[in-house]
Design a protein around this motif. Structure first.
Motif, PDB file in Angstrom:
ATOM      1  N   ILE A  51      34.164  50.242  44.729  1.00  0.00           N
ATOM      2  CA  ILE A  51      35.388  51.042  44.854  1.00  0.00           C
ATOM      3  C   ILE A  51      36.162  51.115  43.539  1.00  0.00           C
ATOM      4  CG2 ILE A  51      37.596  51.287  46.035  1.00  0.00           C
ATOM      5  CD1 ILE A  51      36.365  50.054  48.505  1.00  0.00           C
ATOM      6  N   PHE A  52      36.589  49.973  43.023  1.00  0.00           N
ATOM      7  CA  PHE A  52      37.493  49.994  41.868  1.00  0.00           C
ATOM      8  C   PHE A  52      36.853  50.639  40.646  1.00  0.00           C
ATOM      9  CE2 PHE A  52      39.388  45.781  43.661  1.00  0.00           C
ATOM     10  CZ  PHE A  52      39.975  46.485  44.695  1.00  0.00           C
ATOM     11  N   THR A  53      35.674  50.170  40.273  1.00  0.00           N
ATOM     12  CA  THR A  53      35.029  50.693  39.064  1.00  0.00           C
ATOM     13  C   THR A  53      34.612  52.153  39.213  1.00  0.00           C
ATOM     14  OG1 THR A  53      34.302  48.484  38.390  1.00  0.00           O
ATOM     15  CG2 THR A  53      33.129  50.373  37.438  1.00  0.00           C
ATOM     16  N   PRO A  54      33.945  52.553  40.302  1.00  0.00           N
ATOM     17  CA  PRO A  54      33.581  53.964  40.433  1.00  0.00           C
ATOM     18  C   PRO A  54      34.768  54.917  40.386  1.00  0.00           C
ATOM     19  CG  PRO A  54      32.345  52.651  41.998  1.00  0.00           C
ATOM     20  CD  PRO A  54      33.369  51.746  41.391  1.00  0.00           C
ATOM     21  N   LEU A  55      35.924  54.494  40.922  1.00  0.00           N
ATOM     22  CA  LEU A  55      37.103  55.353  40.924  1.00  0.00           C
ATOM     23  C   LEU A  55      37.969  55.174  39.688  1.00  0.00           C
ATOM     24  CD1 LEU A  55      38.228  55.098  44.676  1.00  0.00           C
ATOM     25  CD2 LEU A  55      36.894  56.905  43.574  1.00  0.00           C
ATOM     26  N   GLY A  56      37.593  54.251  38.804  1.00  0.00           N
ATOM     27  CA  GLY A  56      38.376  54.018  37.599  1.00  0.00           C
ATOM     28  C   GLY A  56      39.736  53.420  37.885  1.00  0.00           C
ATOM     29  N   LEU A  57      39.830  52.577  38.910  1.00  0.00           N
ATOM     30  CA  LEU A  57      41.093  51.967  39.306  1.00  0.00           C
ATOM     31  C   LEU A  57      41.242  50.591  38.672  1.00  0.00           C
ATOM     32  CD1 LEU A  57      41.067  52.815  43.129  1.00  0.00           C
ATOM     33  CD2 LEU A  57      42.421  53.949  41.341  1.00  0.00           C
ATOM     34  N   ASP A  58      42.394  50.344  38.086  1.00  0.00           N
ATOM     35  CA  ASP A  58      42.694  49.039  37.513  1.00  0.00           C
ATOM     36  C   ASP A  58      43.239  48.153  38.634  1.00  0.00           C
ATOM     37  OD1 ASP A  58      43.282  46.839  35.990  1.00  0.00           O
ATOM     38  OD2 ASP A  58      44.902  47.778  34.849  1.00  0.00           O
ATOM     39  N   MET A  59      42.334  47.603  39.423  1.00  0.00           N
ATOM     40  CA  MET A  59      42.682  46.738  40.545  1.00  0.00           C
ATOM     41  C   MET A  59      41.798  45.510  40.509  1.00  0.00           C
ATOM     42  SD  MET A  59      43.258  49.339  43.779  1.00  0.00           S
ATOM     43  CE  MET A  59      44.587  50.551  43.762  1.00  0.00           C
ATOM     44  N   GLU A  60      42.312  44.410  41.023  1.00  0.00           N
ATOM     45  CA  GLU A  60      41.582  43.144  41.002  1.00  0.00           C
ATOM     46  C   GLU A  60      41.943  42.334  42.238  1.00  0.00           C
ATOM     47  OE1 GLU A  60      41.290  39.116  38.150  1.00  0.00           O
ATOM     48  OE2 GLU A  60      42.476  40.852  37.520  1.00  0.00           O
ATOM     49  N   LEU A  61      40.934  41.969  43.007  1.00  0.00           N
ATOM     50  CA  LEU A  61      41.164  41.085  44.153  1.00  0.00           C
ATOM     51  C   LEU A  61      41.055  39.653  43.678  1.00  0.00           C
ATOM     52  CD1 LEU A  61      41.579  40.312  47.052  1.00  0.00           C
ATOM     53  CD2 LEU A  61      39.194  40.862  47.540  1.00  0.00           C
ATOM     54  N   SER A  62      42.200  38.995  43.556  1.00  0.00           N
ATOM     55  CA  SER A  62      42.236  37.634  43.011  1.00  0.00           C
ATOM     56  C   SER A  62      43.517  36.942  43.477  1.00  0.00           C
ATOM     57  CB  SER A  62      42.180  37.671  41.480  1.00  0.00           C
ATOM     58  OG  SER A  62      42.163  36.363  40.941  1.00  0.00           O
ATOM     59  N   PRO A  63      43.579  36.474  44.735  1.00  0.00           N
ATOM     60  CA  PRO A  63      44.796  35.851  45.250  1.00  0.00           C
ATOM     61  C   PRO A  63      45.274  34.708  44.353  1.00  0.00           C
ATOM     62  CG  PRO A  63      43.218  36.178  47.009  1.00  0.00           C
ATOM     63  CD  PRO A  63      42.492  36.489  45.734  1.00  0.00           C
ATOM     64  N   GLY A  64      46.577  34.675  44.124  1.00  0.00           N
ATOM     65  CA  GLY A  64      47.161  33.638  43.278  1.00  0.00           C
ATOM     66  C   GLY A  64      47.003  33.890  41.795  1.00  0.00           C
ATOM     67  N   LEU A  65      46.612  35.104  41.423  1.00  0.00           N
ATOM     68  CA  LEU A  65      46.367  35.433  40.018  1.00  0.00           C
ATOM     69  C   LEU A  65      47.589  35.141  39.155  1.00  0.00           C
ATOM     70  CD1 LEU A  65      44.525  36.809  37.854  1.00  0.00           C
ATOM     71  CD2 LEU A  65      45.607  38.973  38.520  1.00  0.00           C
ATOM     72  N   VAL A  66      47.341  34.498  38.025  1.00  0.00           N
ATOM     73  CA  VAL A  66      48.379  34.257  37.016  1.00  0.00           C
ATOM     74  C   VAL A  66      47.934  34.935  35.729  1.00  0.00           C
ATOM     75  CG1 VAL A  66      49.615  32.528  35.667  1.00  0.00           C
ATOM     76  CG2 VAL A  66      49.049  32.063  38.067  1.00  0.00           C
ATOM     77  N   ALA A  67      48.755  35.833  35.211  1.00  0.00           N
ATOM     78  CA  ALA A  67      48.441  36.542  33.975  1.00  0.00           C
ATOM     79  C   ALA A  67      49.744  37.024  33.345  1.00  0.00           C
ATOM     80  CB  ALA A  67      47.501  37.717  34.239  1.00  0.00           C
ATOM     81  N   ALA A  68      49.693  37.354  32.070  1.00  0.00           N
ATOM     82  CA  ALA A  68      50.900  37.739  31.344  1.00  0.00           C
ATOM     83  C   ALA A  68      51.554  38.982  31.933  1.00  0.00           C
ATOM     84  CB  ALA A  68      50.560  37.971  29.872  1.00  0.00           C
ATOM     85  N   ASP A  69      50.761  39.879  32.515  1.00  0.00           N
ATOM     86  CA  ASP A  69      51.321  41.129  33.042  1.00  0.00           C
ATOM     87  C   ASP A  69      51.557  41.078  34.546  1.00  0.00           C
ATOM     88  OD1 ASP A  69      48.649  41.082  33.746  1.00  0.00           O
ATOM     89  OD2 ASP A  69      48.355  43.234  33.450  1.00  0.00           O
ATOM     90  N   VAL A  70      51.472  39.898  35.162  1.00  0.00           N
ATOM     91  CA  VAL A  70      51.686  39.735  36.600  1.00  0.00           C
ATOM     92  C   VAL A  70      53.086  39.180  36.847  1.00  0.00           C
ATOM     93  CG1 VAL A  70      51.000  38.439  38.658  1.00  0.00           C
ATOM     94  CG2 VAL A  70      49.251  39.452  37.174  1.00  0.00           C
ATOM     95  N   ALA A  71      53.853  39.877  37.684  1.00  0.00           N
ATOM     96  CA  ALA A  71      55.185  39.403  38.043  1.00  0.00           C
ATOM     97  C   ALA A  71      55.086  38.127  38.871  1.00  0.00           C
ATOM     98  CB  ALA A  71      55.923  40.478  38.831  1.00  0.00           C
ATOM     99  N   LEU A  72      56.024  37.220  38.676  1.00  0.00           N
ATOM    100  CA  LEU A  72      56.076  35.999  39.471  1.00  0.00           C
ATOM    101  C   LEU A  72      56.748  36.273  40.806  1.00  0.00           C
ATOM    102  CD1 LEU A  72      57.032  33.328  36.783  1.00  0.00           C
ATOM    103  CD2 LEU A  72      54.767  34.106  37.503  1.00  0.00           C
ATOM    104  N   SER A  73      56.448  35.436  41.788  1.00  0.00           N
ATOM    105  CA  SER A  73      56.946  35.596  43.150  1.00  0.00           C
ATOM    106  C   SER A  73      58.210  34.764  43.348  1.00  0.00           C
ATOM    107  CB  SER A  73      55.853  35.150  44.131  1.00  0.00           C
ATOM    108  OG  SER A  73      56.369  34.929  45.422  1.00  0.00           O
ATOM    109  N   TYR A  74      59.260  35.402  43.914  1.00  0.00           N
ATOM    110  CA  TYR A  74      60.532  34.717  44.137  1.00  0.00           C
ATOM    111  C   TYR A  74      61.008  34.928  45.567  1.00  0.00           C
ATOM    112  CZ  TYR A  74      60.742  34.257  39.069  1.00  0.00           C
ATOM    113  OH  TYR A  74      60.466  33.935  37.754  1.00  0.00           O
TER     114      TYR A  74
END
Length: 364
Positions: A220-243
């Motif tokens: 799904i993601f790659t064929p449609l060119g979607l910047d999506m990632e299934l990764s629960p709990g992901l920590v990355a510089a561009d990921v908002a933190l949960s409050y």
């Protein structure tokens, strides 16, 4: 204090030209909180900017939102704080866990495998997941997809075991918690449960030979060119933190996938939304077997079909909240994602709907 703005205006000859394919990809000028991709005479982008500023507190955990028309992002905006410690702002490029809005992708994977002839929705879940109680022989994939299985939510088991939301509980541990649900709920009919979609994730893995994150990326993601990632709990510089509602950091420790856990931006999500209009991944089987929620609405393959024909799903996982709507004519999609439980996702979504929805769908 409002965030500095980046406004991009693409002048098309007319709105018709935009719908026919006028370029709507912003130049790489930065990651500011505003993106416009309509004619300079269209007032809707400025009205949308005002809605974001009026409804979302720029000094608290915030929200990002986007509007798509026939698969083109015509407006995106964001405000608020992604990381209260560093002061990093929320922008239109900030990623969020879309929470339960993720369910439509798991359901779509199941339908793709059915089209491949690898399974049927009439199959019992015990054919694919070992170690389930006796109900595994009677609960079908169809019932799991449409929330009519009566399998209780795994949250009840974790709560009973004293495992708080920020305590570690990975996919395997949560799957084992579901195996400990020895009795089904007594009331028949629609009953929303995250356990259903954790089980469906296991079906995808068993049938395809790929864990659900890999399957979605490859099919799904790659064929449609979607910047999506299934990764629960992901920590990355561009990921908002949960409050939480008091703006206290609330890191999610529960990392089962299938029900939640896809990280992306609202702009990417509204691009995906065009699949419900003209896609080959979303097909007519999307609505087959949809269950009645008793409100004039129906739960299809991971999305609600509302009484007026709109599609919708909401999500909440810790401080991550989201809402996603596709208009009844399937032309317009609106997505809102927030990283604070107190942020007004519904108020913002409603305001954007009044601005952008087809005229016949806006109440007088």
């Amino acid at each position: 204090m409002h965030l500095s703005r980046l406004v991009w205006v693409v002048a098309c000859a007319s709105a018709l030209a935009l719908l026919a394919g006028c370029a709507a990809t912003p130049p790489t000028l930065g990651i500011g909180p505003r993106t416009h991709a309509v004619t300079t005479t269209d007032k809707r982008p400025l009205q949308s900017d005002a809605a974001v500023d009026d409804l979302i507190d720029a000094e608290r955990p915030g929200c990002s939102a986007a509007v798509g028309i026939r698969g083109e992002v015509v407006w995106a905006g964001a405000t608020g704080i992604a990381d209260l410690t560093t002061g990093e702002p929320v922008t239109t490029q900030t990623r969020f866990d879309m929470a339960s809005v993720s369910k439509q992708f798991t359901a779509t994977a199941i339908l793709m495998l059915q089209r491949d002839g690898a399974l049927t929705l009439a199959d019992p879940i015990s054919a694919y997941v070992d170690g389930l109680p006796s109900w595994g022989r009677s609960v079908t994939l169809d019932q799991l997809m449409h929330h009519t299985s009566r399998v209780p939510d795994y949250w009840t088991v974790l709560d009973r075991d004293g495992i708080g939301f920020s305590d570690p509980a990975d996919h395997a541990r949560i799957l084992n918690a579901i195996r400990r649900l020895t009795t089904l709920e007594t009331d028949a009919g629609y009953s929303y449960s995250n356990s259903n979609y954790v089980l469906l994730a296991e079906v995808v893995a068993r049938v395809s030979g790929q864990p659900l994150p890999e399957f979605l990326a490859d099919r799904i993601f790659t064929p449609l060119g979607l910047d999506m990632e299934l990764s629960p709990g992901l920590v990355a510089a561009d990921v908002a933190l949960s409050y939480d509602a008091d703006d206290q950091f609330q890191p999610p420790g529960w990392t089962a996938y299938g029900a939640i856990g896809i990280f992306t931006t609202p702009s990417e999500l509204v691009r995906w939304g065009d699949q419900y209009r003209a896609g080959d991944i979303i097909q007519d089987d999307f609505a087959v077997g949809a269950s009645d929620e008793g409100t004039g609405e129906f739960y299809a393959a991971g999305m609600d079909i509302e009484a007026d024909g709109d599609l919708n799903h909401n999500g909440r996982f810790g401080g991550y909240t989201s809402t996603f709507t596709v208009s009844a004519d399937r032309e317009t999609t609106i997505a809102v994602m927030c990283n604070g439980h107190a942020a007004d996702r519904f108020g913002l979504a409603d305001a954007l709907w009044v601005i952008w929805a087809p005229p016949e769908e806006v109440a007088p």
